[in-house]
Scaffold this motif. Structure first.
Motif, PDB file in Angstrom:
ATOM      1  N   THR A   5       0.845  -1.188   0.000  1.00  0.00           N
ATOM      2  CA  THR A   5       0.000   0.000   0.000  1.00  0.00           C
ATOM      3  C   THR A   5       0.881   1.239   0.000  1.00  0.00           C
ATOM      4  O   THR A   5       1.853   1.307   0.755  1.00  0.00           O
ATOM      5  CB  THR A   5      -0.892   0.015   1.261  1.00  0.00           C
ATOM      6  OG1 THR A   5      -1.632  -1.195   1.327  1.00  0.00           O
ATOM      7  CG2 THR A   5      -1.849   1.188   1.253  1.00  0.00           C
ATOM      8  N   LYS A   7       2.106   4.386   1.214  1.00  0.00           N
ATOM      9  CA  LYS A   7       2.017   4.956   2.558  1.00  0.00           C
ATOM     10  C   LYS A   7       2.067   6.477   2.528  1.00  0.00           C
ATOM     11  O   LYS A   7       1.292   7.152   3.197  1.00  0.00           O
ATOM     12  CB  LYS A   7       3.169   4.422   3.404  1.00  0.00           C
ATOM     13  CG  LYS A   7       3.228   4.977   4.803  1.00  0.00           C
ATOM     14  CD  LYS A   7       4.391   4.368   5.557  1.00  0.00           C
ATOM     15  CE  LYS A   7       4.489   4.930   6.964  1.00  0.00           C
ATOM     16  NZ  LYS A   7       5.601   4.306   7.688  1.00  0.00           N
ATOM     17  N   LYS A   8       3.004   7.007   1.770  1.00  0.00           N
ATOM     18  CA  LYS A   8       3.219   8.448   1.745  1.00  0.00           C
ATOM     19  C   LYS A   8       3.756   8.856   0.387  1.00  0.00           C
ATOM     20  O   LYS A   8       4.544   8.139  -0.205  1.00  0.00           O
ATOM     21  CB  LYS A   8       4.225   8.832   2.832  1.00  0.00           C
ATOM     22  CG  LYS A   8       4.530  10.293   2.916  1.00  0.00           C
ATOM     23  CD  LYS A   8       5.500  10.580   4.040  1.00  0.00           C
ATOM     24  CE  LYS A   8       5.772  12.066   4.116  1.00  0.00           C
ATOM     25  NZ  LYS A   8       6.667  12.393   5.230  1.00  0.00           N
ATOM     26  N   THR A  19       4.350   0.461   1.881  1.00  0.00           N
ATOM     27  CA  THR A  19       4.449  -0.536   2.942  1.00  0.00           C
ATOM     28  C   THR A  19       4.091  -1.885   2.344  1.00  0.00           C
ATOM     29  O   THR A  19       2.995  -2.065   1.801  1.00  0.00           O
ATOM     30  CB  THR A  19       3.506  -0.211   4.115  1.00  0.00           C
ATOM     31  OG1 THR A  19       3.843   1.074   4.624  1.00  0.00           O
ATOM     32  CG2 THR A  19       3.629  -1.250   5.220  1.00  0.00           C
ATOM     33  N   ASP A  26       8.867  -0.703   4.853  1.00  0.00           N
ATOM     34  CA  ASP A  26       8.597   0.423   3.973  1.00  0.00           C
ATOM     35  C   ASP A  26       9.678   0.483   2.909  1.00  0.00           C
ATOM     36  O   ASP A  26      10.868   0.379   3.215  1.00  0.00           O
ATOM     37  CB  ASP A  26       8.580   1.738   4.753  1.00  0.00           C
ATOM     38  CG  ASP A  26       7.371   1.865   5.646  1.00  0.00           C
ATOM     39  OD1 ASP A  26       6.386   1.138   5.446  1.00  0.00           O
ATOM     40  OD2 ASP A  26       7.400   2.716   6.558  1.00  0.00           O
ATOM     41  N   GLY A  45      -1.821   8.243  -1.395  1.00  0.00           N
ATOM     42  CA  GLY A  45      -1.631   7.314  -0.285  1.00  0.00           C
ATOM     43  C   GLY A  45      -2.856   6.438  -0.132  1.00  0.00           C
ATOM     44  O   GLY A  45      -3.976   6.860  -0.421  1.00  0.00           O
TER      45      GLY A  45
END
Length: 68
Positions: A5, A7-8, A19, A26, A45
């Motif tokens: 996914t 994350k940022k 992640t 990460d 995100g």
């Protein structure tokens, strides 16, 4: 190929972090590592993706990132 996914995303610098679902680590990614089907400017995100991991001089990073 791993799954994870986003994350940022640091849109003004052209990179972000994913992640992994497999090991909860990460992974750094650069906009150059995205598949053309993903518009970097629209990443916020939370998006599910698949990716490969390659070693770079600064450590492992996600490449060949595609939408899951």
């Amino acid at each position: 190929m791993a799954s994870g996914t986003v994350k940022k995303v640091v849109s003004d610098r052209g990179f972000g972090f994913i992640t992994s679902d497999d090991d909860a680590k990460d992974y750094f990614f650069h906009r150059d590592g995205l598949d053309r089907s993903i518009a970097f400017d629209r990443l916020a995100g939370g998006e599910k993706v698949t990716f490969d991991v390659e070693q770079s001089p600064r450590g492992p990073r996600a490449v060949k990132v595609t939408a899951a």
